[in-house]
Scaffold this motif. Structure first.
Motif, mmCIF file in Angstrom:
data_model
loop_
_atom_site.group_PDB
_atom_site.id
_atom_site.type_symbol
_atom_site.label_atom_id
_atom_site.label_comp_id
_atom_site.label_asym_id
_atom_site.label_seq_id
_atom_site.Cartn_x
_atom_site.Cartn_y
_atom_site.Cartn_z
ATOM 1 N N ALA A 53 -4.275 6.612 -3.802
ATOM 2 C CA ALA A 53 -3.284 6.945 -4.826
ATOM 3 C C ALA A 53 -3.530 8.338 -5.399
ATOM 4 O O ALA A 53 -2.594 9.106 -5.630
ATOM 5 C CB ALA A 53 -3.315 5.900 -5.936
ATOM 6 N N LEU A 89 2.644 7.224 -6.799
ATOM 7 C CA LEU A 89 1.847 8.350 -7.260
ATOM 8 C C LEU A 89 2.373 9.672 -6.735
ATOM 9 O O LEU A 89 2.296 10.697 -7.435
ATOM 10 C CB LEU A 89 0.380 8.154 -6.845
ATOM 11 C CG LEU A 89 -0.515 7.355 -7.793
ATOM 12 C CD1 LEU A 89 -0.701 8.092 -9.107
ATOM 13 C CD2 LEU A 89 0.024 5.961 -8.060
ATOM 14 N N ARG A 109 10.645 4.969 -2.510
ATOM 15 C CA ARG A 109 9.713 4.584 -3.571
ATOM 16 C C ARG A 109 10.155 3.295 -4.242
ATOM 17 O O ARG A 109 9.349 2.377 -4.463
ATOM 18 C CB ARG A 109 9.625 5.724 -4.584
ATOM 19 C CG ARG A 109 8.564 5.582 -5.685
ATOM 20 C CD ARG A 109 9.064 4.830 -6.908
ATOM 21 N NE ARG A 109 10.349 5.255 -7.384
ATOM 22 C CZ ARG A 109 10.528 6.228 -8.282
ATOM 23 N NH1 ARG A 109 9.497 6.867 -8.773
ATOM 24 N NH2 ARG A 109 11.770 6.533 -8.692
ATOM 25 N N VAL A 132 2.336 1.896 -3.517
ATOM 26 C CA VAL A 132 1.432 2.565 -4.467
ATOM 27 C C VAL A 132 1.356 4.058 -4.177
ATOM 28 O O VAL A 132 1.400 4.899 -5.095
ATOM 29 C CB VAL A 132 0.028 1.927 -4.387
ATOM 30 C CG1 VAL A 132 -0.954 2.693 -5.265
ATOM 31 C CG2 VAL A 132 0.092 0.471 -4.812
ATOM 32 N N ILE A 133 1.268 4.417 -2.898
ATOM 33 C CA ILE A 133 1.185 5.830 -2.527
ATOM 34 C C ILE A 133 2.440 6.581 -2.950
ATOM 35 O O ILE A 133 2.376 7.684 -3.505
ATOM 36 C CB ILE A 133 0.941 5.944 -1.004
ATOM 37 C CG1 ILE A 133 -0.465 5.441 -0.660
ATOM 38 C CG2 ILE A 133 1.124 7.382 -0.527
ATOM 39 C CD1 ILE A 133 -0.726 5.328 0.825
ATOM 40 N N GLU A 141 0.838 -1.206 0.000
ATOM 41 C CA GLU A 141 0.000 0.000 0.000
ATOM 42 C C GLU A 141 0.872 1.256 0.000
ATOM 43 O O GLU A 141 0.609 2.220 -0.736
ATOM 44 C CB GLU A 141 -0.912 -0.004 1.231
ATOM 45 C CG GLU A 141 -1.980 -1.078 1.212
ATOM 46 C CD GLU A 141 -3.099 -0.755 0.242
ATOM 47 O OE1 GLU A 141 -3.216 0.415 -0.158
ATOM 48 O OE2 GLU A 141 -3.832 -1.687 -0.124
ATOM 49 N N SER A 159 -9.746 7.324 -3.418
ATOM 50 C CA SER A 159 -8.547 6.535 -3.711
ATOM 51 C C SER A 159 -7.333 7.199 -3.076
ATOM 52 O O SER A 159 -7.067 8.392 -3.268
ATOM 53 C CB SER A 159 -8.300 6.347 -5.209
ATOM 54 O OG SER A 159 -7.046 5.763 -5.427
ATOM 55 N N ALA A 188 -3.615 10.695 1.877
ATOM 56 C CA ALA A 188 -4.019 9.445 1.230
ATOM 57 C C ALA A 188 -5.056 8.710 2.064
ATOM 58 O O ALA A 188 -6.036 8.165 1.528
ATOM 59 C CB ALA A 188 -2.796 8.561 0.997
ATOM 60 N N GLN A 235 -8.868 7.913 0.962
ATOM 61 C CA GLN A 235 -9.400 6.554 0.987
ATOM 62 C C GLN A 235 -10.703 6.495 1.766
ATOM 63 O O GLN A 235 -11.637 5.786 1.379
ATOM 64 C CB GLN A 235 -8.367 5.621 1.629
ATOM 65 C CG GLN A 235 -8.718 4.140 1.571
ATOM 66 C CD GLN A 235 -8.446 3.547 0.211
ATOM 67 O OE1 GLN A 235 -7.695 4.098 -0.574
ATOM 68 N NE2 GLN A 235 -9.086 2.425 -0.071
ATOM 69 N N VAL A 266 -1.613 -1.875 -10.393
ATOM 70 C CA VAL A 266 -2.406 -1.194 -9.363
ATOM 71 C C VAL A 266 -3.896 -1.392 -9.617
ATOM 72 O O VAL A 266 -4.678 -1.725 -8.704
ATOM 73 C CB VAL A 266 -2.051 0.305 -9.333
ATOM 74 C CG1 VAL A 266 -3.040 1.071 -8.455
ATOM 75 C CG2 VAL A 266 -0.638 0.506 -8.805
#
Length: 468
Positions: free
Chosen positions: A241, A70, A267, A66-67, A63, A239, A230, A234, A339
């Motif tokens: 992301a 982006l 990252r 993904v954050i 998780e 989302s 984020a 959510q 994703v």
């Protein structure tokens, strides 16, 4: 205590294996994403060595990966760049959506997976991999080519479209009603618009508030702000992301550069963990039944992405060679496809294996297409017939440059220009005007006599000596 020890051993083995695979991919010159996916398949359920103790930690790390993906993507763009690209590249973005999203949606419907899965698979086949493409452009030395801004413009449109697409997909996957989905979409659009407006008007103030000369403080503030936004996104079904992407857009200048350099290693680590986690959640035995649809989708969307790049480069006035290069470069899929598939596996479990096979194919085909599409197109294009007249332009008009790209250039020079006349020796005594043939020049070598005859014929009698 035993569980903690087992978790540490498993995590150490995973990270060490990822490092070795990344170095191997760098030696070969390919993206490490397919190797990470294969490692996840090997360590997942049904794999060679299933993991147990560290699965929950890996899921949380995925998780975060993904954050951070982006967030770093948002840090690459400023709000003004996004607005400019949206104004100039929106026709190319529309063509990109039509050519590449519709095949995925059609495939899901033909397979009987339902409309929600069709929306998810459309995103899998639509979005190109910004990370893989950026690496390919650097490896091939094309960052300065005239088609590169066109490629980046298409990628920016796709990234911006994700801010609208992901909330819609999240709402559909959550099973909300039409009214609830409409509210979610309005919240998403309003949030994106508000962030762009604030970033355009007050981006310097935001960056100044976040800025710090201490690298540790900057890292903590940016990372903490990103995770907080984020999480709120959510909670609002927008989302996580997208929330991270908007935080990246809001930061600019030196703050964005400093945060990017500090967060890039994190990252890379957590993104690798994300790809491994996606492989962990995919049963290798589920891939063979979907390999044929994955191959068909890969072939169709490879051709459609090449067509997208060709169209976008043609709109920008790039010559045919640059158009083919642009199309081939856009073929690679990667992180965004995974994703989207990761979000949709709860609704249709077969999307995970199909997306894994699809990404494995195109993340390998993508660099090859970027390198070889233009040479193959040049080989297959019909050659100009000998003796056929070259295209000409009106007198005084600018013609298209024949170098890599387009733009106005001076008129094409003549196919042959006479060489500059050589410096002559002092003139010899005037020849007899009644002579009609050149003197024989017995003391001059054969090549010199021939050159002297040509000068005599061109400039007339008395133009220069024909002997030493």
């Amino acid at each position: 205590m035993h569980n903690t020890t087992a978790m540490l051993i498993e995590l150490g083995a995973i990270i060490l294996a990822l490092g070795i695979l990344g170095r191997l991919a760098g030696r070969v010159g390919f993206s490490p994403i397919p190797l990470y996916l294969l490692a996840g398949l090997a360590f997942g359920q049904g794999g060679i060595l299933p993991l147990q103790a560290s699965e929950e930690f890996v899921a949380t790390g995925a998780e975060i990966g993904v954050i951070l993906l982006l967030l770093l993507l948002g840090l690459e763009y400023s709000a003004s760049e996004l607005v400019t690209n949206l104004k100039t590249q929106y026709p190319s973005g529309a063509v990109d959506f039509a050519l590449n999203a519709l095949p995925g949606a059609a495939a899901a419907l033909l397979l009987g997976w339902g409309p929600v899965a069709a929306v998810a698979l459309a995103g899998v086949t639509w979005i190109s991999s910004s990370g893989v493409i950026a690496k390919v452009l650097g490896d091939l030395g094309r960052l300065g080519n005239r088609e590169t801004p066109v490629i980046l413009g298409v990628l920016v449109i796709e990234d911006l479209a994700m801010a609208v697409y992901l909330p819609i997909l999240t709402a559909l996957l959550a099973g909300v009603s039409f009214a609830g989905g409409s509210i979610t979409l309005l919240i998403s659009l309003g949030t994106v618009g508000a962030v762009l407006y604030v970033a355009l008007r007050h981006g310097r103030l935001i960056s100044r508030a976040v800025s710090s000369d201490n690298a540790e403080m900057l890292l903590l503030v940016v990372l903490g702000l990103t995770l907080l936004v984020a999480g709120i996104a959510q909670e609002l079904q927008v989302s996580a992301a997208v929330g991270a992407f908007l935080v990246g857009i809001a930061l600019s200048g030196e703050v964005a550069e400093g945060a990017s350099s500090l967060l890039t290693p994190l990252r890379d680590l957590f993104a690798a963990v994300f790809f491994v986690f996606f492989g962990l959640s995919t049963d290798p035995a589920a891939i063979p039944p979907v390999i044929v649809p994955a191959l068909i989708l890969a072939v169709v969307t490879t051709l459609s992405k090449i067509g997208t790049g060709y169209y976008a480069a043609r709109r920008a006035g790039i010559k045919p060679a640059g158009r083919w290069r642009a199309g081939g470069t856009l073929v690679a899929r990667g992180e965004f496809s995974i994703v989207i598939a990761g979000l949709a596996v709860g609704v249709e479990p077969r999307i995970g294996p199909l997306a894994t096979a699809y990404v494995l194919i195109l993340v390998i085909v993508g660099p090859l297409a970027a390198r070889w599409t233009e040479p193959i197109a040049r080989r297959l294009s019909p050659a100009r017939k000998p003796g056929a007249p070259l295209p000409t332009a009106p007198a005084g008009a600018a013609v298209r440059d024949v170098s890599d790209g387009g733009g106005a250039a001076p008129r094409r020079p003549p196919l042959w220009t006479p060489p500059p006349r050589p410096l002559r020796t002092p003139p010899a005594p005037a020849a007899d005007p009644r002579r009609t043939t050149p003197p024989p020049g017995p003391g001059l070598p054969r090549a010199g006599r021939a050159r002297g005859v040509r000068e005599w014929v061109r400039d007339g009698p008395g133009s220069g000596p024909l002997t030493r």
